[in-house]
Design a protein around this motif. Structure first.
Motif, PDB file in Angstrom:
ATOM      1  N   ILE A 178      -6.243   5.545  -3.410  1.00 44.50           N
ATOM      2  CA  ILE A 178      -5.113   6.446  -3.172  1.00 44.50           C
ATOM      3  C   ILE A 178      -5.559   7.879  -2.929  1.00 44.50           C
ATOM      4  O   ILE A 178      -4.734   8.771  -2.771  1.00 44.50           O
ATOM      5  N   GLY A 211       1.030   0.870  -9.328  1.00 44.13           N
ATOM      6  CA  GLY A 211       1.521   2.129  -8.768  1.00 44.13           C
ATOM      7  C   GLY A 211       2.996   2.369  -9.020  1.00 44.13           C
ATOM      8  O   GLY A 211       3.449   3.522  -9.034  1.00 44.13           O
ATOM      9  N   LEU A 260       1.895   1.888  -3.408  1.00 44.16           N
ATOM     10  CA  LEU A 260       0.783   2.475  -4.158  1.00 44.16           C
ATOM     11  C   LEU A 260       0.760   3.988  -3.976  1.00 44.16           C
ATOM     12  O   LEU A 260       0.579   4.749  -4.934  1.00 44.16           O
ATOM     13  N   TRP A 268      -5.186   0.663 -13.157  1.00 43.09           N
ATOM     14  CA  TRP A 268      -5.772   0.686 -11.822  1.00 43.09           C
ATOM     15  C   TRP A 268      -7.243   0.275 -11.868  1.00 43.09           C
ATOM     16  O   TRP A 268      -7.695  -0.548 -11.093  1.00 43.09           O
ATOM     17  N   PHE A 290      -8.736  -2.144  -6.840  1.00 46.69           N
ATOM     18  CA  PHE A 290      -8.813  -0.704  -7.091  1.00 46.69           C
ATOM     19  C   PHE A 290     -10.100  -0.376  -7.849  1.00 46.69           C
ATOM     20  O   PHE A 290     -10.837   0.546  -7.497  1.00 46.69           O
ATOM     21  N   ASP A 306      -7.805  -3.541 -12.844  1.00 48.33           N
ATOM     22  CA  ASP A 306      -6.868  -4.481 -12.216  1.00 48.33           C
ATOM     23  C   ASP A 306      -7.399  -5.908 -12.160  1.00 48.33           C
ATOM     24  O   ASP A 306      -6.640  -6.868 -12.287  1.00 48.33           O
ATOM     25  N   SER A 330      -3.112  -3.579  -8.074  1.00 37.80           N
ATOM     26  CA  SER A 330      -3.064  -2.113  -8.124  1.00 37.80           C
ATOM     27  C   SER A 330      -1.799  -1.554  -7.482  1.00 37.80           C
ATOM     28  O   SER A 330      -1.308  -0.500  -7.881  1.00 37.80           O
ATOM     29  N   ASN A 331      -1.272  -2.262  -6.487  1.00 38.48           N
ATOM     30  CA  ASN A 331      -0.028  -1.809  -5.856  1.00 38.48           C
ATOM     31  C   ASN A 331       1.146  -1.910  -6.838  1.00 38.48           C
ATOM     32  O   ASN A 331       2.034  -1.052  -6.858  1.00 38.48           O
ATOM     33  N   ILE A 350       0.842  -1.210   0.000  1.00 37.29           N
ATOM     34  CA  ILE A 350       0.000   0.000   0.000  1.00 37.29           C
ATOM     35  C   ILE A 350       0.873   1.255   0.000  1.00 37.29           C
ATOM     36  O   ILE A 350       0.545   2.265  -0.646  1.00 37.29           O
TER      37      ILE A 350
END
Length: 503
Positions: free
Chosen positions: A231, A330, A134, A316, A255, A319, A326-327, A131
């Motif tokens: 985010i 990022g 991200l 994102w 996400f 995903d 999603s991480n 996270i």
């Protein structure tokens, strides 16, 4: 915050004002807070284990309770900065509760008395949790977009359709601020949009209420917009971390799934904000011309940023389709922009590291609750399952909302979510009629973002108040109404989707 953002000067002035004598807390006051919190925590640390009423409480579990209390009180009193509290919490856990603790904290105790120690690697890993990666990706994307003028370009394009009618311009600022805040820091978004707003405000009569509505549109848009993506604001990431923890709830919310629920809710609340501001602060001048200055020359780097920006957002949102977490997505802009020289060593200094460290401390507390088995112990001891579901759900939201108006919403989420994760795990059957554990944790993140009653509640509020056009009672009135409507609608949506199995 990012020095290259348009409107950074406003943010700098805000921080300068905080340094003035009337805004400073005396050294004596801070010292008293630090000593008081430390003393209370040491008392809890040294009490006999029987005083807690928890059968077979181990030393490591008792130390975790004391450290949790220390972090909570320090976040509440702000004796030291929130990010410093988080960092100190991790250090104390490493030295006293980990498998690499100082010898005096582990030697001389049998295994049953000492309890389970936390892996020091896992504690240190909180600083590099997926996270956190991200968030770094989001910060890098924001910095790069600013460097090539993408923020100004997008603002021009997005505000143009709203024309020159005053009420529509108000809606434009609300929606554009909200959408920017979903992917950029809400503080940076507010600073940038206030700069764009300045020439618009000059066209409106000083006596009209419309100026107040436009100034309030910025913090409302920035605070509510953060709800829309994982985010958008740190409480979202903390809630998502708890929901997706493979050793915990393991709900696998992506996400795109978050956006499917929270993006429409954020847009709806932005329209609610529009109607509210129109009603409370009507325009006397019916038209206003939008003039947004600032343009940068197109270069090959600009096109790299444009393409990467679009690709990152698409990955994102999709995903679950692409299979790329999603991480992991990022880190795409981080790799591309660093390799192309768009992001330099100096740019890395502009990342808001204090926010990342703050979030890491919350993760560490959650890890300590699980690894020491204190969470399981509490579940066995405290009859959470007998509590009314509505009390857990609504009560946690109101508590988070109340705290977030006075302290950092990140600190509030980091404090409440680990506790609520324990409660939710113990009360799965009780919460089932109201949608399960997801509404409980997501509701806390939502409540944190809706806390915008005072100028001190959020940086966007402080920036808007610094314009001198908004009185505190006006901000309070709008903040309370938006909070009440937002929490009511938000919880109804979360309960409905939870029952339908969509979250």
């Amino acid at each position: 915050m990012f020095k290259s953002f348009h409107g950074y000067s406003l943010l700098a002035k805000y921080h300068d004002r905080k340094k003035l004598p009337e805004h400073q807390k005396s050294v004596l006051s801070k010292t008293i807070k630090i000593l008081s919190v430390t003393l209370v925590s040491l008392i809890i640390w040294c009490l006999p284990s029987t005083a807690f009423g928890i059968p077979d409480l181990t030393l490591t579990e008792q130390r975790t309770i004391a450290i949790f209390l220390f972090a909570s009180l320090m976040w509440l009193t702000e004796g030291i900065p929130s990010w410093a509290t988080s960092t100190l919490t991790i250090v104390i856990l490493l030295y006293t509760c980990s498998d690499s603790s100082l010898f005096c904290f582990v030697q001389g105790y049998d295994e049953a008395t000492l309890g389970t120690l936390i892996s020091y690697k896992k504690l240190m890993g909180c600083y590099a949790d997926p996270i956190i990666m991200l968030f770094i990706g989001g910060f890098i994307l924001a910095i790069a977009a600013t460097k090539v003028g993408l923020d100004v370009k997008l603002a021009k394009v997005m505000l143009k359709p709203f024309g020159s009618r005053s009420e529509n311009v108000l809606l434009g600022f609300l929606l554009v601020t909200g959408i920017f805040s979903m992917f950029l820091s809400n503080t940076a978004t507010a600073a940038m949009m206030l700069t764009f707003l300045t020439p618009v405000l000059k066209q409106l009569p000083d006596s009209g209420k419309g100026r107040i509505g436009l100034a309030l549109a910025i913090p409302i848009g920035a605070n509510i917009g953060g709800i829309g993506t994982p985010i958008g604001t740190p409480p979202n990431a903390i809630a998502l971390k708890a929901l997706n923890d493979v050793e915990g709830l393991n709900l696998g919310i992506g996400f795109g799934e978050w956006m499917m629920v929270m993006f429409p809710l954020a847009i709806f609340l932005l329209f609610v904000g529009w109607f509210l501001l129109k009603f409370l602060f009507p325009f006397t001048q019916k038209t206003v011309e939008l003039k947004i200055e600032g343009e940068q020359k197109e270069t090959w780097q600009s096109y790299v940023v444009y393409v990467t920006f679009v690709l990152t957002i698409l990955l994102w949102v999709l995903d679950k389709v692409t299979g790329v977490n999603s991480n992991v997505v990022g880190l795409l802009p981080v790799g591309v922009f660093c390799a192309c020289g768009i992001i330099t060593r100096r740019d890395l200094e502009e990342i808001n590291w204090s926010v990342l460290w703050m979030v890491a401390g919350g993760f560490a507390l959650g890890l300590a609750l699980q690894e020491t088995h204190l969470a399981a112990h509490l579940i066995e001891t405290i009859p959470f399952a007998s509590w009314p579901a509505i009390l857990m759900l609504i009560g946690s939201g109101i508590l988070c909302y109340a705290l977030s108006n006075f302290i950092s919403n990140t600190a509030t989420a980091a404090l409440l979510i680990p506790i609520l994760t324990v409660i939710g795990t113990a009360s799965t059957e009780t919460l089932a009629p109201l949608g399960g554990v997801s509404p409980l944790l997501i509701g806390v993140a939502l409540s944190a973002s809706l806390a915008m009653v005072l100028p001190i509640s959020t940086p966007p509020n402080a920036l808007a108040h610094a314009t001198g056009m908004i009185e505190q009672k006006q901000m309070m009135k709008v903040g309370l109404i938006m909070g009440g409507i937002g929490m009511t609608v938000g919880y109804l949506v979360l309960i409905f989707l939870g029952k339908a199995g969509l979250i």
